[in-house]
Design an enzyme around this catalytic site. Structure first.
Site, PDB file in Angstrom:
ATOM      1  N   CYS A   7     -15.840  -3.421   6.736  1.00 52.80           N
ATOM      2  CA  CYS A   7     -17.098  -3.740   6.625  1.00 52.80           C
ATOM      3  C   CYS A   7     -16.800  -5.158   5.803  1.00 52.80           C
ATOM      4  O   CYS A   7     -15.968  -4.359   5.049  1.00 52.80           O
ATOM      5  CB  CYS A   7     -18.148  -2.861   5.983  1.00 52.80           C
ATOM      6  SG  CYS A   7     -19.125  -3.953   4.675  1.00 52.80           S
ATOM      7  N   CYS A  20     -19.838   2.421   0.330  1.00 54.01           N
ATOM      8  CA  CYS A  20     -19.044   1.369   0.656  1.00 54.01           C
ATOM      9  C   CYS A  20     -18.738   2.043   2.158  1.00 54.01           C
ATOM     10  O   CYS A  20     -18.023   2.872   2.542  1.00 54.01           O
ATOM     11  CB  CYS A  20     -17.839   1.227   0.233  1.00 54.01           C
ATOM     12  SG  CYS A  20     -16.678  -0.064   0.629  1.00 54.01           S
ATOM     13  N   CYS A  46     -24.907  -6.710  -0.001  1.00 47.13           N
ATOM     14  CA  CYS A  46     -24.200  -5.450   0.539  1.00 47.13           C
ATOM     15  C   CYS A  46     -25.324  -3.975   0.750  1.00 47.13           C
ATOM     16  O   CYS A  46     -26.164  -4.209   0.267  1.00 47.13           O
ATOM     17  CB  CYS A  46     -23.317  -4.839  -1.421  1.00 47.13           C
ATOM     18  SG  CYS A  46     -22.967  -2.841  -0.669  1.00 47.13           S
ATOM     19  N   CYS A  54     -22.917 -10.862  -3.455  1.00 51.76           N
ATOM     20  CA  CYS A  54     -22.444 -10.385  -2.222  1.00 51.76           C
ATOM     21  C   CYS A  54     -23.117  -8.424  -3.014  1.00 51.76           C
ATOM     22  O   CYS A  54     -23.123  -7.782  -2.360  1.00 51.76           O
ATOM     23  CB  CYS A  54     -20.299  -9.993  -3.153  1.00 51.76           C
ATOM     24  SG  CYS A  54     -20.654 -10.195  -4.918  1.00 51.76           S
ATOM     25  N   CYS A  56     -19.878  -8.163   2.601  1.00 51.49           N
ATOM     26  CA  CYS A  56     -19.651  -8.891   0.904  1.00 51.49           C
ATOM     27  C   CYS A  56     -18.112 -10.068   0.831  1.00 51.49           C
ATOM     28  O   CYS A  56     -18.340 -10.997  -0.070  1.00 51.49           O
ATOM     29  CB  CYS A  56     -19.112  -7.758  -0.325  1.00 51.49           C
ATOM     30  SG  CYS A  56     -17.761  -6.713   0.221  1.00 51.49           S
ATOM     31  N   ASP A  92       0.608  -1.540  -0.147  1.00 48.52           N
ATOM     32  CA  ASP A  92       0.256  -0.010   0.537  1.00 48.52           C
ATOM     33  C   ASP A  92       0.941   0.525   0.538  1.00 48.52           C
ATOM     34  O   ASP A  92       0.406   2.261   0.351  1.00 48.52           O
ATOM     35  CB  ASP A  92      -0.872   0.182   1.397  1.00 48.52           C
ATOM     36  CG  ASP A  92      -1.873  -0.924   1.516  1.00 48.52           C
ATOM     37  OD1 ASP A  92      -2.381  -1.190  -0.046  1.00 48.52           O
ATOM     38  OD2 ASP A  92      -2.845  -0.570   2.150  1.00 48.52           O
ATOM     39  N   CYS A 140     -19.384 -14.727   0.929  1.00 46.32           N
ATOM     40  CA  CYS A 140     -18.613 -15.491  -0.822  1.00 46.32           C
ATOM     41  C   CYS A 140     -18.958 -16.844  -0.247  1.00 46.32           C
ATOM     42  O   CYS A 140     -18.059 -16.657   0.599  1.00 46.32           O
ATOM     43  CB  CYS A 140     -17.697 -14.509  -1.032  1.00 46.32           C
ATOM     44  SG  CYS A 140     -16.686 -15.436  -2.299  1.00 46.32           S
TER      45      CYS A 140
HETATM   46  S1  SF4 Z   1     -18.078 -15.373  -5.675  1.00 46.25           S
HETATM   47 FE1  SF4 Z   1     -17.112 -13.813  -4.318  1.00 46.25          FE
HETATM   48  S2  SF4 Z   1     -17.069 -12.218  -5.225  1.00 46.25           S
HETATM   49 FE2  SF4 Z   1     -18.104 -13.607  -6.605  1.00 46.25          FE
HETATM   50  S3  SF4 Z   1     -20.091 -12.994  -7.074  1.00 46.25           S
HETATM   51 FE3  SF4 Z   1     -19.962 -13.744  -5.103  1.00 46.25          FE
HETATM   52  S4  SF4 Z   1     -20.153 -13.340  -3.247  1.00 46.25           S
HETATM   53 FE4  SF4 Z   1     -19.151 -12.066  -4.816  1.00 46.25          FE
HETATM   54  S1  SF4 Z   2     -17.800  -3.655   2.029  1.00 53.62           S
HETATM   55 FE1  SF4 Z   2     -18.375  -4.186   0.814  1.00 53.62          FE
HETATM   56  S2  SF4 Z   2     -20.540  -5.095   1.561  1.00 53.62           S
HETATM   57 FE2  SF4 Z   2     -19.760  -3.329   2.708  1.00 53.62          FE
HETATM   58  S3  SF4 Z   2     -20.414  -1.912   1.855  1.00 53.62           S
HETATM   59 FE3  SF4 Z   2     -18.077  -1.732   0.908  1.00 53.62          FE
HETATM   60  S4  SF4 Z   2     -18.367  -3.428  -1.243  1.00 53.62           S
HETATM   61 FE4  SF4 Z   2     -20.815  -2.931   0.200  1.00 53.62          FE
END
Ligand code: SF4
Ligand code: SF4
Length: 304
Positions: A235, A210, A194, A190, A238, A130, A242
């Site tokens: 957060c 986000c 979200c 995801c 998402c 980073d 997954c």
């Molecule tokens: S596999 Fe994971 S990143 Fe891909 S669409 Fe599904 S939840 Fe989202």
């Molecule tokens: S971290 Fe992922 S789930 Fe959380 S607000 Fe951002 S995009 Fe949406």
């Protein structure tokens, strides 16, 4: 020494430093399609207040500008998934921030690797965590570590996305790996999970919506719909949604484990923290990035 042996030796060295996966790519300009995707995202203002992402486009395009004579980019993934999680009744803190600041931990672990590269092969190195303008998920893909998910995270097949990515740019010539041509296969969980609809559906995120950006990077006040449960810091919804993360294994790196204090910090502890206590509590932690005022701001948004 043969290039394949150099690669083997390097891989062992980096895995011994605690990395989960390592891959190699030739240092050359980012392909036009990937770079255009990034510049379009910037042009649409999806990066919110992270104006630093607009800086050094020439270096971001070509990692050889980071180090004179660079021949290879080594992409490395470190697992941060903690063995013990905070209770779900406590204000949410992103899993990556449970332990010590990854910038310090990873730099310390890779320093010895770079010294060894310099000593053994007389090559120059530059560590990027980073800390340099480089498209890390692109290089992780090029180096064959995995693929970018719809939610913008980088997915290691079979292991998920709870990984820090970093790079060593080096003048050492190393046989490149072949990129993995995987994708999400139309899962879309995801996107549904979200809460702020920040996922744009092409592996890009609208940072200005986000909750991770809002609670960590954003320096101003922020607002989302009042019926959304907001986190205290970062957060992961998402990522939690997954399916690739169902098989996440706890990190062996102790510096990324949570302390007792981190596991128990509650609303009242944070609400009553003075600036000095904030400094002491989060010394050496990534959470100091949001500053005392930012953490208190986030606290006021929590639904209780
Ligand atoms: S596999 Fe994971 S990143 Fe891909 S669409 Fe599904 S939840 Fe989202
Ligand atoms: S971290 Fe992922 S789930 Fe959380 S607000 Fe951002 S995009 Fe949406």
């Amino acid at each position: 020494m043969e290039k394949s042996l150099i690669k083997q030796e390097l891989r062992e060295m980096i895995l011994a430093a605690g990395a989960e996966r390592v891959g190699f790519a030739t240092a050359e300009p980012v392909d036009a399609e990937s770079f255009d995707k990034f510049t379009q995202w910037l042009a649409q203002g999806r990066h919110g207040g992270m104006k630093y992402l607009e800086n050094y486009p020439d270096i971001r395009r070509d990692p050889r500008l980071l180090l004179d004579g660079a021949k290879s980019v080594i992409s490395i993934a470190f697992n941060y998934y903690p063995p013990q999680l905070r209770d779900s009744s406590l204000p949410y803190i992103s899993l990556y921030a449970y332990g010590q600041d990854y910038h310090d931990v990873i730099r310390k672990r890779l320093k010895g690797v770079c010294e060894e590269i310099e000593r053994t092969w007389g090559a120059q190195t530059r560590i990027c965590i980073d800390s340099a303008p480089i498209l890390e998920r692109y290089w992780a893909w090029r180096a064959g570590l995995g693929f970018q998910g719809i939610n913008g995270t980088f997915i290691l097949p079979g292991r998920g996305s709870y990984f820090f990515l970093c790079e060593i740019v080096t003048t050492l010539e190393i046989d490149p790996n072949t990129p993995i041509m995987g994708d999400c296969g139309g899962c879309g969980r995801c996107l549904r999970e979200c809460p702020t609809k920040a996922i744009l559906g092409n592996g890009r995120i609208d940072a200005s919506r986000c909750l991770s950006y809002l609670t960590i990077e954003c320096r101003d006040d922020w607002h989302v719909d009042s019926d959304i449960d907001t986190p205290l810091y970062g957060c992961d919804r998402c990522q939690l949604a997954c399916h690739h993360n169902r098989r996440a294994l706890p990190t062996p790196i102790e510096e990324f484990h949570a302390s007792e204090r981190m596991l128990s910090l509650d609303y009242d502890d944070i609400a009553s923290m003075t600036e000095e206590e904030f400094r002491l509590t989060f010394r050496g932690s990534a959470i100091k990035r949001t500053k005392h005022s930012g953490l208190l701001r986030n606290l006021t948004k929590l639904r209780r």
